[in-house]
Design an enzyme around this catalytic site. Structure first.
Site, PDB file in Angstrom:
ATOM      1  N   ASP A 153      34.654 -19.139  12.299  1.00  0.00           N
ATOM      2  CA  ASP A 153      33.875 -18.845  13.521  1.00  0.00           C
ATOM      3  C   ASP A 153      33.965 -17.351  13.791  1.00  0.00           C
ATOM      4  O   ASP A 153      34.766 -16.649  13.168  1.00  0.00           O
ATOM      5  CB  ASP A 153      34.428 -19.654  14.711  1.00  0.00           C
ATOM      6  N   HIS A 154      33.142 -16.877  14.697  1.00  0.00           N
ATOM      7  CA  HIS A 154      33.153 -15.467  15.096  1.00  0.00           C
ATOM      8  C   HIS A 154      34.065 -15.308  16.310  1.00  0.00           C
ATOM      9  O   HIS A 154      33.703 -15.754  17.408  1.00  0.00           O
ATOM     10  CB  HIS A 154      31.725 -15.023  15.439  1.00  0.00           C
ATOM     11  N   TYR A 203      30.812 -19.194  19.596  1.00  0.00           N
ATOM     12  CA  TYR A 203      30.403 -20.613  19.491  1.00  0.00           C
ATOM     13  C   TYR A 203      29.650 -20.909  18.186  1.00  0.00           C
ATOM     14  O   TYR A 203      28.630 -21.587  18.189  1.00  0.00           O
ATOM     15  CB  TYR A 203      29.572 -21.025  20.717  1.00  0.00           C
ATOM     16  N   HIS A 204      30.212 -20.402  17.074  1.00  0.00           N
ATOM     17  CA  HIS A 204      29.553 -20.576  15.780  1.00  0.00           C
ATOM     18  C   HIS A 204      30.453 -21.253  14.751  1.00  0.00           C
ATOM     19  O   HIS A 204      30.617 -20.748  13.637  1.00  0.00           O
ATOM     20  CB  HIS A 204      29.120 -19.199  15.235  1.00  0.00           C
ATOM     21  N   PRO A 205      31.059 -22.405  15.050  1.00  0.00           N
ATOM     22  CA  PRO A 205      31.892 -23.037  14.027  1.00  0.00           C
ATOM     23  C   PRO A 205      31.034 -23.527  12.860  1.00  0.00           C
ATOM     24  O   PRO A 205      29.965 -24.099  13.064  1.00  0.00           O
ATOM     25  CB  PRO A 205      32.531 -24.225  14.776  1.00  0.00           C
TER      26      PRO A 205
END
Ligand SMILES: Cc1cc2nc3c(=O)[nH]c(=O)nc-3n(C[C@H](O)[C@H](O)[C@H](O)COP(=O)(O)OP(=O)(O)OC[C@H]3O[C@@H](n4cnc5c(N)ncnc54)[C@H](O)[C@@H]3O)c2cc1C
Length: 530
Positions: free
Chosen positions: A293-294, A467-469
């Site tokens: 993720d970021h 919110y980029h899993p």
């Protein structure tokens, strides 16, 4: 218990699942069932400002959180995920970013045939309608409407001018030939409306007799005969149902729920499944691993100059004015995506392409995205292709129990280096002459925090994800891969995965566009019989 038969069953009506169900059901001879755990819609999902109302709203959000870890300073950090038709595309920040050509070429280099940039560019073009950019790169008549922001003003001019001063080129289309430079955000917004995949891919095809869309219908288990997936068990209206797939089941439940569904159904690491009392159907070591993720510090500056930020402009009567402006012209605060300006930067010389991002929000916000009282600007920076990996695993055999999420952020040294580089460049940009007289004191982390160890400690205690899993059922041919390059689960028949979980690595940016591309590409492969 009633059993029904379909050709394809798609589990999860999110970014990928909705695109997939639309394309599969375009063939009237194919019966498609699309199952979604969440509700059909939510009123706040229709307009952009609703983002701030959905980020912590259990009616449309799974509201997962991570396990306490060293890299989060012992905090549980929020992991929001959409829980309604459209999935996370119905609650996200609407920022539209494809990533870099090199991301997809990297997937192909790992041995995934059909996923190079040359292969996926036509899919990106087919899925969108966008008026700008060049025809070679951009799509004109796809289902997903993408637009340029109708936002301008002295603060934006100053940020862009400051970016140019520190060597960033103006880029009118970061989804075109090159991502490099600074530009205004492109958004999945049209006419002041959020363009979720529910709206763009499901609404136009709801009347197809061969497409059955069922909301409030969580899938509880995949069903098997030997190594073949034959259907699903799901719950609806207090009853348990079984649906049979004559052709295939496609799991599109997203990077959090897809590995969990595989595990509670018996696919995964045998020791884990045994410990939870789940009978092992198929051993697959990679299920739930490779989470990426970021991880992004939010840096904040005070803006003493009056009337430039939305903290000032949307106060009291200003908020009424913003509401009127939105009603009349669909612009202003209520029509914004999560961040209106973004820069793709190189934190070290000699890099072939940007390795970090900075996005700018023209206000200060509380942690749950409400306007703060003080006036300022927020800058979010993160490495584009973080290499630290964590995991998501079922914590219980109960499919309704939330899984355990461990990010393990900053465990890869390169992520620390790039995070520090991104923060250094953000400070340089904020100190540029174009922002003289506009920007005041640095509030977070604060000018006094300078040492690398101190800064990393601050990041660990304060950062959140964007919110980029992705990556928890990764595509590939190595022993930790879960699906092959046709998205078929290794060692199984009749079972594919199509969503953000199959990404072997993070794409260089926000993950909605690549997730939709994955749904589109899965449909192409399934319909081509490959
Ligand atoms: C708050 C937030 C902000 C974001 N901002 C941006 C942004 O600005 N730009 C961007 O590009 N990306 C953004 N993202 C990320 C992006 O939206 C996601 O990467 C993308 O939507 C993932 O798509 P997906 O198909 O993998 O999963 P999802 O879209 O999450 O879809 C999964 C679906 O499966 C359903 N489901 C789960 N379990 C089950 C089950 N057992 N049975 C049936 N259904 C099930 C879920 O309810 C959901 O509808 C954001 C995400 C969030 C949460």
């Amino acid at each position: 218990m009633a059993e029904e038969r379909f050709d394809y069953i798609v589990v999860g009506a999110g970014s990928a699942g909705s695109a997939l169900a639309n394309r599969l059901s375009a063939d009237p001879t194919k019966r498609v069932l699309l199952l979604e755990a969440g509700r059909p819609s939510h009123p706040w999902s229709r307009i952009p400002v609703g983002f701030a109302r959905l980020i912590d709203n259990p009616a449309a959000n799974w509201l997962y959180s991570s396990e306490p870890e060293e890299s989060t300073g012992g905090r549980r950090i929020p992991v929001p995920r959409g829980r309604l038709l459209g999935g996370s595309s119905a609650i996200n920040g609407m920022v539209f970013v494809r990533g870099q050509a090199e991301d997809f070429d990297g997937w192909a280099q790992l041995g995934n045939r059909g996923w190079s940039y040359r292969d996926v560019l036509p899919v990106f073009r087919k899925m969108e309608s966008y008026a700008g950019g060049e025809d070679e790169y951009r799509g004109r008549d796809g289902p997903l409407k993408v637009s340029d922001l109708d936002e301008s003003g002295p603060l934006y001019d100053a940020i862009i001018g400051a970016g140019q001063e520190i060597g960033l080129a103006w880029n009118a289309d970061y989804n075109g030939a090159s991502q490099d430079g600074i530009g205004m955000t492109q958004a999945s917004i049209s006419g002041g409306r959020r363009m979720s995949t529910a709206r763009c891919y499901l609404d136009p095809v709801r009347s197809r007799p061969n497409l059955d869309i069922r909301a409030n219908a969580p899938t509880e288990a995949l069903l098997f005969e030997g190594r073949r997936c034959t259907g699903v068990r799901y719950r609806r209206g207090g009853e348990v149902h079984e649906a049979h797939a004559d052709a295939e089941v496609v799991v599109s439940a997203g990077a959090v729920a897809s590995p969990q569904l595989l595990e509670v159904s018996g696919i995964g690491q045998p020791e884990r499944l045994n410990a939870l009392g789940i009978p092992v159907v198929h051993e697959l070591a990679g299920v739930g691993e490779n989470l990426r993720d970021h991880y992004a510090p939010r840096m904040k500056w005070r803006i003493p100059a009056k009337g430039l930020t939305y903290n000032d402009r949307a106060r009291g009567l200003g908020l009424v004015w913003q509401a009127l402006k939105f009603a009349a012209a669909r612009t202003g605060l209520l029509g914004l995506p999560a961040s209106p300006v973004r820069a793709y930067i190189r934190t070290r010389p000699g890099l072939a392409s940007p390795d970090a991002m900075i996005s700018f929000i023209p206000f200060l916000a509380t942690p749950n995205f409400k306007l703060a009282k003080e006036s300022g600007i927020t800058a979010i920076t993160h490495p584009l292709r973080s290499e630290s990996t964590g995991s998501i695993h079922a914590a219980s055999a109960d499919p309704a129990a939330p899984p355990e999420i461990r990010f393990n952020f900053l465990s890869a040294e390169i992520d620390r280096t790039i995070t520090l580089g991104g923060m250094r460049m953000t400070r340089q940009l904020m100190a540029a002459a174009a922002l003289d007289g506009i920007v005041g004191e640095e509030i977070a982390p604060g000018e006094k925090l300078e040492g690398e160890d101190e800064l990393i400690a601050w990041v660990m205690e304060n950062a959140e994800t964007t919110y980029h899993p992705v990556g928890t059922c990764k595509m590939g041919s190595d022993p930790m891969a879960v699906v092959d390059d046709r998205l078929r689960v290794h060692g199984m028949e009749g079972l594919r995965i199509a969503d953000a979980s199959i990404m072997p690595t993070l794409t260089s940016g926000n993950t909605n566009a690549p997730s939709i591309m994955i749904g589109e590409k899965a449909a192409e492969m399934i319909l081509a019989g490959s």
